[in-house]
Design a protein around this motif. Structure first.
Motif, PDB file in Angstrom:
ATOM      1  N   ILE A   5       1.616  16.620   1.272  1.00 43.45           N
ATOM      2  CA  ILE A   5       0.260  16.315   1.723  1.00 43.45           C
ATOM      3  C   ILE A   5       0.325  15.502   3.016  1.00 43.45           C
ATOM      4  CG2 ILE A   5      -1.921  15.215   1.118  1.00 43.45           C
ATOM      5  CD1 ILE A   5      -1.055  15.378  -1.831  1.00 43.45           C
ATOM      6  N   VAL A   6      -0.567  15.844   3.958  1.00 44.36           N
ATOM      7  CA  VAL A   6      -0.777  15.033   5.145  1.00 44.36           C
ATOM      8  C   VAL A   6      -2.206  14.489   5.079  1.00 44.36           C
ATOM      9  CG1 VAL A   6      -1.017  15.020   7.663  1.00 44.36           C
ATOM     10  CG2 VAL A   6       0.893  16.233   6.594  1.00 44.36           C
ATOM     11  N   THR A   7      -2.350  13.182   5.216  1.00 44.38           N
ATOM     12  CA  THR A   7      -3.656  12.526   5.117  1.00 44.38           C
ATOM     13  C   THR A   7      -3.985  11.873   6.447  1.00 44.38           C
ATOM     14  OG1 THR A   7      -2.453  10.658   4.155  1.00 44.38           O
ATOM     15  CG2 THR A   7      -3.638  12.109   2.634  1.00 44.38           C
ATOM     16  N   ILE A   8      -5.128  12.218   7.045  1.00 44.90           N
ATOM     17  CA  ILE A   8      -5.462  11.717   8.372  1.00 44.90           C
ATOM     18  C   ILE A   8      -6.953  11.393   8.505  1.00 44.90           C
ATOM     19  CG2 ILE A   8      -3.595  12.540   9.848  1.00 44.90           C
ATOM     20  CD1 ILE A   8      -4.958  15.209  10.109  1.00 44.90           C
ATOM     21  N   ASP A   9      -7.263  10.104   8.657  1.00 46.37           N
ATOM     22  CA  ASP A   9      -8.593   9.656   9.032  1.00 46.37           C
ATOM     23  C   ASP A   9      -8.441   8.334   9.765  1.00 46.37           C
ATOM     24  OD1 ASP A   9      -9.661   7.313   6.977  1.00 46.37           O
ATOM     25  OD2 ASP A   9      -8.200   8.644   6.030  1.00 46.37           O
ATOM     26  N   LEU A  20      -8.040   7.944   3.163  1.00 45.75           N
ATOM     27  CA  LEU A  20      -7.561   9.057   2.348  1.00 45.75           C
ATOM     28  C   LEU A  20      -6.116   8.840   1.907  1.00 45.75           C
ATOM     29  CD1 LEU A  20      -9.168  11.959   4.406  1.00 45.75           C
ATOM     30  CD2 LEU A  20      -9.904  11.103   2.170  1.00 45.75           C
ATOM     31  N   THR A  21      -5.299   8.273   2.774  1.00 46.02           N
ATOM     32  CA  THR A  21      -3.917   7.957   2.404  1.00 46.02           C
ATOM     33  C   THR A  21      -3.892   6.961   1.261  1.00 46.02           C
ATOM     34  OG1 THR A  21      -3.313   8.220   4.733  1.00 46.02           O
ATOM     35  CG2 THR A  21      -1.687   7.188   3.296  1.00 46.02           C
ATOM     36  N   GLU A  22      -4.728   5.946   1.368  1.00 49.01           N
ATOM     37  CA  GLU A  22      -4.791   4.912   0.338  1.00 49.01           C
ATOM     38  C   GLU A  22      -5.226   5.494  -1.006  1.00 49.01           C
ATOM     39  OE1 GLU A  22      -7.218   0.728  -0.324  1.00 49.01           O
ATOM     40  OE2 GLU A  22      -6.767   1.381   1.723  1.00 49.01           O
ATOM     41  N   ILE A  23      -6.202   6.387  -0.974  1.00 46.68           N
ATOM     42  CA  ILE A  23      -6.696   6.974  -2.218  1.00 46.68           C
ATOM     43  C   ILE A  23      -5.630   7.841  -2.881  1.00 46.68           C
ATOM     44  CG2 ILE A  23      -8.340   8.636  -3.178  1.00 46.68           C
ATOM     45  CD1 ILE A  23     -10.412   7.573  -1.199  1.00 46.68           C
ATOM     46  N   VAL A  24      -4.943   8.673  -2.102  1.00 43.06           N
ATOM     47  CA  VAL A  24      -3.916   9.538  -2.689  1.00 43.06           C
ATOM     48  C   VAL A  24      -2.814   8.700  -3.335  1.00 43.06           C
ATOM     49  CG1 VAL A  24      -2.177  11.308  -2.238  1.00 43.06           C
ATOM     50  CG2 VAL A  24      -4.401  11.448  -1.123  1.00 43.06           C
ATOM     51  N   HIS A  25      -2.409   7.623  -2.678  1.00 41.85           N
ATOM     52  CA  HIS A  25      -1.411   6.720  -3.270  1.00 41.85           C
ATOM     53  C   HIS A  25      -1.966   6.083  -4.535  1.00 41.85           C
ATOM     54  CE1 HIS A  25       2.074   6.382  -0.476  1.00 41.85           C
ATOM     55  NE2 HIS A  25       1.215   6.934   0.378  1.00 41.85           N
ATOM     56  N   GLY A  26      -3.236   5.657  -4.496  1.00 46.07           N
ATOM     57  CA  GLY A  26      -3.842   5.047  -5.660  1.00 46.07           C
ATOM     58  C   GLY A  26      -3.921   5.994  -6.844  1.00 46.07           C
ATOM     59  N   LEU A  27      -4.049   7.283  -6.573  1.00 45.67           N
ATOM     60  CA  LEU A  27      -4.109   8.296  -7.632  1.00 45.67           C
ATOM     61  C   LEU A  27      -2.733   8.584  -8.231  1.00 45.67           C
ATOM     62  CD1 LEU A  27      -6.609  10.788  -5.951  1.00 45.67           C
ATOM     63  CD2 LEU A  27      -7.058   9.358  -7.961  1.00 45.67           C
ATOM     64  N   GLY A  28      -1.700   7.948  -7.701  1.00 48.03           N
ATOM     65  CA  GLY A  28      -0.356   8.128  -8.235  1.00 48.03           C
ATOM     66  C   GLY A  28       0.429   9.244  -7.589  1.00 48.03           C
ATOM     67  N   LEU A  29      -0.114   9.831  -6.517  1.00 52.28           N
ATOM     68  CA  LEU A  29       0.551  10.948  -5.855  1.00 52.28           C
ATOM     69  C   LEU A  29       1.096  10.561  -4.485  1.00 52.28           C
ATOM     70  CD1 LEU A  29      -1.882  13.879  -6.773  1.00 52.28           C
ATOM     71  CD2 LEU A  29       0.279  13.251  -7.878  1.00 52.28           C
ATOM     72  N   GLY A  30       1.367   9.291  -4.292  1.00 52.58           N
ATOM     73  CA  GLY A  30       1.869   8.826  -3.012  1.00 52.58           C
ATOM     74  C   GLY A  30       3.183   9.461  -2.604  1.00 52.58           C
ATOM     75  N   ASP A  73      -1.530   1.124   6.687  1.00 57.88           N
ATOM     76  CA  ASP A  73      -0.535   0.085   6.934  1.00 57.88           C
ATOM     77  C   ASP A  73      -0.102  -0.656   5.672  1.00 57.88           C
ATOM     78  OD1 ASP A  73      -2.874  -1.240   6.379  1.00 57.88           O
ATOM     79  OD2 ASP A  73      -2.757  -2.610   8.098  1.00 57.88           O
ATOM     80  N   PHE A  74      -0.440  -0.134   4.502  1.00 58.00           N
ATOM     81  CA  PHE A  74      -0.024  -0.798   3.263  1.00 58.00           C
ATOM     82  C   PHE A  74       1.418  -0.395   2.929  1.00 58.00           C
ATOM     83  CE2 PHE A  74      -2.384   3.047   2.459  1.00 58.00           C
ATOM     84  CZ  PHE A  74      -1.639   3.733   1.517  1.00 58.00           C
ATOM     85  N   PRO A  75       2.147  -1.240   2.188  1.00 63.38           N
ATOM     86  CA  PRO A  75       3.586  -1.031   1.974  1.00 63.38           C
ATOM     87  C   PRO A  75       3.946   0.329   1.392  1.00 63.38           C
ATOM     88  CG  PRO A  75       2.965  -3.230   1.265  1.00 63.38           C
ATOM     89  CD  PRO A  75       1.693  -2.520   1.572  1.00 63.38           C
ATOM     90  N   GLU A  76       3.145   0.825   0.456  1.00 66.34           N
ATOM     91  CA  GLU A  76       3.481   2.089  -0.201  1.00 66.34           C
ATOM     92  C   GLU A  76       3.484   3.272   0.759  1.00 66.34           C
ATOM     93  OE1 GLU A  76       1.818  -0.725  -3.223  1.00 66.34           O
ATOM     94  OE2 GLU A  76       1.247  -0.070  -1.207  1.00 66.34           O
ATOM     95  N   ALA A  77       2.790   3.136   1.886  1.00 62.80           N
ATOM     96  CA  ALA A  77       2.696   4.246   2.836  1.00 62.80           C
ATOM     97  C   ALA A  77       3.878   4.314   3.788  1.00 62.80           C
ATOM     98  CB  ALA A  77       1.405   4.138   3.643  1.00 62.80           C
ATOM     99  N   ALA A  78       4.779   3.355   3.707  1.00 66.03           N
ATOM    100  CA  ALA A  78       5.864   3.255   4.691  1.00 66.03           C
ATOM    101  C   ALA A  78       6.781   4.476   4.706  1.00 66.03           C
ATOM    102  CB  ALA A  78       6.676   1.995   4.432  1.00 66.03           C
ATOM    103  N   LYS A  79       6.888   5.187   3.589  1.00 66.21           N
ATOM    104  CA  LYS A  79       7.801   6.331   3.530  1.00 66.21           C
ATOM    105  C   LYS A  79       7.260   7.566   4.234  1.00 66.21           C
ATOM    106  CE  LYS A  79      10.053   4.878  -0.771  1.00 66.21           C
ATOM    107  NZ  LYS A  79      10.367   5.238  -2.185  1.00 66.21           N
ATOM    108  N   GLY A  80       5.963   7.623   4.430  1.00 63.18           N
ATOM    109  CA  GLY A  80       5.372   8.779   5.110  1.00 63.18           C
ATOM    110  C   GLY A  80       5.528   8.666   6.620  1.00 63.18           C
ATOM    111  N   LYS A  81       5.545   9.781   7.302  1.00 62.11           N
ATOM    112  CA  LYS A  81       5.700   9.796   8.757  1.00 62.11           C
ATOM    113  C   LYS A  81       4.334   9.691   9.427  1.00 62.11           C
ATOM    114  CE  LYS A  81       7.708  12.506  12.537  1.00 62.11           C
ATOM    115  NZ  LYS A  81       8.541  11.392  13.011  1.00 62.11           N
TER     116      LYS A  81
END
Length: 394
Positions: free
Chosen positions: A133-137, A142-152, A163-171
């Protein structure tokens, strides 16, 4: 593009029409076009769906602005009876957001696919694979929500605002400001793109759709009552509607706790949110629909821009309007305050020092990626903002 971009831009307000135009924009597109869409896979990377599986839905990614949205006070249990009295606060303050955690569904849900989604542009999009998944806004919502849903773990690319820590692995696929980079996106071989009209050029999303990548546009509006709708819409589109319900419960608990701790003021503080980027010569005051108005009202204060009759989400800042509005507090993003040289630099801008907020140096800043995201962390952001404004312990 074939769909009604003007209407979508109008719903996005400042985010689609003002901010991108105010900042330097440079995008060179070199799109590698393939004749084949990416092969459909499930979350584990295998072929998607059993033989003969039929699409579920349709799921609506957008709404008329009211459908599916929670009435804030009744659904999130906001009360004023037990709120503490406000304590006096003076001088500048920074909202402490570094300790904020992202509510997250665990264990990771198993998507039930395929799903047919009615995108906000009216296009029916078949979702058969959410493994890449690519999340862009503009605000990383949208990135935050997908991570919150457990699909990060499935998010392979995202915008720079996440800019939250869990998103660091995505490009990061918006390396130059907030402009989309088509090459960076296609290089990730995405199976699904989640986006909205707050970021662009919008022609890039359409080009990505044209080469066979499923692209879903979600509601660009960012409001407190709209958080639950956005979570449910994304969850349904990813085939995990139950995870949306679970995440909303956690977000609701955070929101109730935050609203309950907002101090009681006999006279509401007057707060003006200023969007400034000194390096780009951008000086704006927020008004109705900016998102900042919802956050200011959530902490029991009055949004100055709305109160003085501004009609746009963001309006060019003038010293006359600012002085006349008499704000008690000036609220800025941390990056914006830094861009004008901090508090001392801000006070040099004509009109700032002549306001009650300027005279008392009541300047509050909050991390750029936190204030207007309206994602699962919003309740905790409200708590941190309230503590910074009123001088309480978060």
């Amino acid at each position: 593009m074939k769909f009604a971009l003007a209407a979508l831009r109008a719903r996005a307000g400042f985010r689609a029409a003002v901010l991108p135009a105010a900042l330097p924009v440079a995008l060179v597109l070199a799109l590698a076009v393939s004749g084949c869409a990416p092969q459909a896979r499930d979350a584990a990377g295998s072929a998607a769906g059993p033989a003969g599986a039929t699409a579920r839905g349709p799921v609506a990614a957008c709404s008329d602005g009211t459908a599916g949205k929670l009435p804030l006070k009744s659904e999130w249990g906001a009360t004023t009876s037990a709120r503490p009295a406000a304590s006096p606060a003076t001088g500048p303050a920074t909202a402490k957001t570094s300790g904020i955690t992202l509510p997250m569904v665990t264990p990771a849900p198993t998507p039930q696919l395929p799903v047919t989604v009615t995108s906000c542009d009216g296009t029916a999009v078949s979702v058969t694979d959410v493994s890449r998944i690519v999340t862009i806004d503009l605000y990383g919502t949208l990135t935050e929500i997908v991570h919150g849903l457990g699909l990060g773990a499935n998010v392979v690319g995202h915008d720079r605002a996440a800019d939250f820590p869990e998103a660091a692995k995505g490009k990061v696929v918006t390396p130059s400001g907030h402009d989309l980079n088509a090459e960076a996106i296609t290089a990730l071989d995405p199976t699904l793109i989640l986006t909205d009209t707050t970021i662009g050029p919008l022609e890039v999303q359409q080009q990505l759709r044209n080469i066979g990548i499923p692209v879903i546009f979600f509601d660009p509006a960012r409001t407190l009552p709209g958080i639950s709708h956005q979570i449910n819409a994304v969850a349904a589109a990813l085939g995990v509607p139950a995870a949306g319900t679970e995440l909303n419960a956690a977000v609701g608990a955070d929101m109730s706790a935050a609203l309950a701790m907002v101090p009681h003021e006999s006279k509401a503080l007057r707060i003006a949110f200023l969007y400034v980027r000194g390096t780009a010569g951008v000086y704006l005051m927020s008004g109705p629909g900016s998102g900042a108005d919802d956050m200011i009202e959530a902490i029991g204060a009055t949004d100055v821009g709305t109160d003085i009759g501004l009609t746009m989400p963001f309006t060019q800042l003038t010293s006359e309007a600012l002085i006349k509005s008499e704000p008690d507090v000036l609220l800025l993003m941390t990056g914006g305050l830094k861009s004008v040289g901090g508090v001392d630099g801000l006070l040099k801008i004509q009109g700032i020092a002549q306001t009650p907020a300027g005279a008392s140096r009541r300047i509050v800043d909050v991390a750029d990626g936190s204030l207007l995201g309206f994602g699962p962390r919003t309740g905790q952001v409200i708590k941190a903002l309230s503590a910074a404004v009123y001088g309480a312990t978060p």
